[in-house]
Design a protein around this motif. Structure first.
Motif, PDB file in Angstrom:
ATOM      1  N   LEU A 119      45.518 122.430  91.863  1.00 49.44           N
ATOM      2  CA  LEU A 119      46.914 122.054  92.043  1.00 49.44           C
ATOM      3  C   LEU A 119      47.792 123.296  92.141  1.00 49.44           C
ATOM      4  O   LEU A 119      47.646 124.227  91.345  1.00 49.44           O
ATOM      5  N   VAL A 120      48.696 123.289  93.107  1.00 51.21           N
ATOM      6  CA  VAL A 120      49.686 124.365  93.263  1.00 51.21           C
ATOM      7  C   VAL A 120      51.052 123.707  93.331  1.00 51.21           C
ATOM      8  O   VAL A 120      51.346 122.966  94.281  1.00 51.21           O
ATOM      9  N   HIS A 121      51.879 123.940  92.318  1.00 46.51           N
ATOM     10  CA  HIS A 121      53.213 123.322  92.280  1.00 46.51           C
ATOM     11  C   HIS A 121      54.302 124.383  92.419  1.00 46.51           C
ATOM     12  O   HIS A 121      54.315 125.368  91.686  1.00 46.51           O
ATOM     13  N   GLN A 122      55.158 124.180  93.387  1.00 43.27           N
ATOM     14  CA  GLN A 122      56.386 124.971  93.571  1.00 43.27           C
ATOM     15  C   GLN A 122      56.108 126.441  93.925  1.00 43.27           C
ATOM     16  O   GLN A 122      57.011 127.261  93.855  1.00 43.27           O
ATOM     17  N   GLY A 123      54.863 126.770  94.319  1.00 43.48           N
ATOM     18  CA  GLY A 123      54.581 128.179  94.574  1.00 43.48           C
ATOM     19  C   GLY A 123      53.680 128.456  95.766  1.00 43.48           C
ATOM     20  O   GLY A 123      53.322 129.612  96.004  1.00 43.48           O
ATOM     21  N   PHE A 124      53.311 127.437  96.541  1.00 43.75           N
ATOM     22  CA  PHE A 124      52.392 127.657  97.657  1.00 43.75           C
ATOM     23  C   PHE A 124      52.973 128.633  98.684  1.00 43.75           C
ATOM     24  O   PHE A 124      52.236 129.416  99.292  1.00 43.75           O
ATOM     25  N   HIS A 125      54.288 128.599  98.882  1.00 52.33           N
ATOM     26  CA  HIS A 125      54.929 129.470  99.873  1.00 52.33           C
ATOM     27  C   HIS A 125      54.889 130.942  99.458  1.00 52.33           C
ATOM     28  O   HIS A 125      55.159 131.819 100.286  1.00 52.33           O
ATOM     29  N   GLU A 126      54.564 131.222  98.202  1.00 50.68           N
ATOM     30  CA  GLU A 126      54.488 132.598  97.732  1.00 50.68           C
ATOM     31  C   GLU A 126      53.087 133.187  97.892  1.00 50.68           C
ATOM     32  O   GLU A 126      52.861 134.358  97.588  1.00 50.68           O
ATOM     33  N   LEU A 127      52.139 132.377  98.346  1.00 48.60           N
ATOM     34  CA  LEU A 127      50.755 132.808  98.495  1.00 48.60           C
ATOM     35  C   LEU A 127      50.452 133.166  99.954  1.00 48.60           C
ATOM     36  O   LEU A 127      51.222 132.846 100.849  1.00 48.60           O
ATOM     37  N   ALA A 128      49.322 133.822 100.163  1.00 52.22           N
ATOM     38  CA  ALA A 128      48.852 134.151 101.515  1.00 52.22           C
ATOM     39  C   ALA A 128      47.821 133.099 101.913  1.00 52.22           C
ATOM     40  O   ALA A 128      46.662 133.184 101.475  1.00 52.22           O
ATOM     41  N   PRO A 129      48.209 132.107 102.720  1.00 51.02           N
ATOM     42  CA  PRO A 129      47.305 130.978 102.998  1.00 51.02           C
ATOM     43  C   PRO A 129      45.961 131.398 103.584  1.00 51.02           C
ATOM     44  O   PRO A 129      44.925 130.812 103.260  1.00 51.02           O
ATOM     45  N   GLY A 130      45.955 132.436 104.450  1.00 47.42           N
ATOM     46  CA  GLY A 130      44.709 132.863 105.066  1.00 47.42           C
ATOM     47  C   GLY A 130      43.681 133.353 104.073  1.00 47.42           C
ATOM     48  O   GLY A 130      42.476 133.303 104.329  1.00 47.42           O
ATOM     49  N   LEU A 131      44.129 133.832 102.914  1.00 47.17           N
ATOM     50  CA  LEU A 131      43.227 134.296 101.861  1.00 47.17           C
ATOM     51  C   LEU A 131      42.999 133.240 100.794  1.00 47.17           C
ATOM     52  O   LEU A 131      41.889 133.098 100.263  1.00 47.17           O
ATOM     53  N   VAL A 132      44.049 132.499 100.471  1.00 47.26           N
ATOM     54  CA  VAL A 132      43.977 131.545  99.365  1.00 47.26           C
ATOM     55  C   VAL A 132      43.190 130.292  99.723  1.00 47.26           C
ATOM     56  O   VAL A 132      42.372 129.816  98.925  1.00 47.26           O
ATOM     57  N   LEU A 133      43.394 129.746 100.908  1.00 46.40           N
ATOM     58  CA  LEU A 133      42.751 128.474 101.250  1.00 46.40           C
ATOM     59  C   LEU A 133      41.220 128.559 101.262  1.00 46.40           C
ATOM     60  O   LEU A 133      40.558 127.658 100.731  1.00 46.40           O
ATOM     61  N   PRO A 134      40.607 129.607 101.830  1.00 47.74           N
ATOM     62  CA  PRO A 134      39.144 129.672 101.716  1.00 47.74           C
ATOM     63  C   PRO A 134      38.657 129.855 100.284  1.00 47.74           C
ATOM     64  O   PRO A 134      37.581 129.369  99.917  1.00 47.74           O
ATOM     65  N   GLU A 135      39.451 130.551  99.448  1.00 47.01           N
ATOM     66  CA  GLU A 135      39.074 130.716  98.040  1.00 47.01           C
ATOM     67  C   GLU A 135      39.133 129.376  97.303  1.00 47.01           C
ATOM     68  O   GLU A 135      38.243 129.045  96.515  1.00 47.01           O
ATOM     69  N   VAL A 136      40.180 128.608  97.557  1.00 52.27           N
ATOM     70  CA  VAL A 136      40.281 127.290  96.925  1.00 52.27           C
ATOM     71  C   VAL A 136      39.143 126.394  97.410  1.00 52.27           C
ATOM     72  O   VAL A 136      38.524 125.669  96.614  1.00 52.27           O
TER      73      VAL A 136
END
Length: 204
Positions: free
Chosen positions: A40-57
């Motif tokens: 779960l990511v609440h109120q902070g997804f826009h602060e992450l780097a999706p290209g790196l975070v999504l494969p890790e999740v």
């Protein structure tokens, strides 16, 4: 389990009963593959780097499990809230602009790691008394910068708006809880998933 990149924040989270918190980067999660049913990511997804975070999740989720992303967004369609915004914008054009970063969810929706997603919205009403509304307006930097007479006049208008809008149930500030749920597809991972049959291992 909670993951936060700031050691002090992770330490504070660890003191919450029932919470196990670790210090780590969302872009390189210190967790075994296929360890969790949900992230779960609440109120902070826009602060992450999706290209790196999504494969890790995707890596740490079990097959077919979900990533949830949410924001609590103020609902400015309610008449008294629109009147308050218009009043505050007479001294600050950016007041109550409502930029929450929720547009970044498009990165999740278009991700090949999470090809199936659904969205739901729930309205939440937060009680707010007259003094709290006046204090909220008074604490805005643009309002604090006004001369005492202008500031007093503006806050008197905020007080009048509160008195006019409260009704029998008092003031309630409306929010929309915007939620997305997406299911992982491990076939898109470039590195094959090899779950550890011995369970979760965290190296300290």
């Amino acid at each position: 389990m909670a993951v936060h990149r700031d050691p002090d924040t992770a330490a504070k989270l660890n003191r919450i009963p029932g919470v196990m918190a670790i210090c780590g980067s969302p872009e390189s999660l210190p967790l075994n593959p296929c360890s969790f049913d949900a992230v779960l990511v609440h109120q902070g997804f826009h602060e992450l780097a999706p290209g790196l975070v999504l494969p890790e999740v995707a890596r740490v989720l079990r097959t077919g499990r979900v990533l949830g992303v949410s924001w609590l967004v103020r609902d400015d369609t309610v008449p008294w809230v629109k009147r308050l915004a218009a009043l505050l914008r007479t001294v600050d054009q950016n007041a109550m602009s409502g930029d929450y970063g929720s547009e970044s969810v498009q990165e999740l929706i278009s991700s090949t790691y999470f090809p199936d997603a659904e969205h739901t919205t729930k309205r939440i009403w937060v009680p707010l008394d007259r003094d709290s509304l006046i204090a909220m307006a008074a604490n805005r930097p643009a309002v604090q910068a006004l001369d005492p007479t202008a500031r007093g006049e503006l806050l008197a208008k905020v007080a009048a708006l509160a008195d006019d809008s409260a009704g029998t149930s008092g003031l309630r500030l409306p929010y929309q809880l915007e939620c997305w749920r997406a299911w992982v597809d491990h076939d898109e991972l470039t590195t094959p998933i090899r779950p550890d049959d011995n369970g979760l291992t965290i190296t300290l």
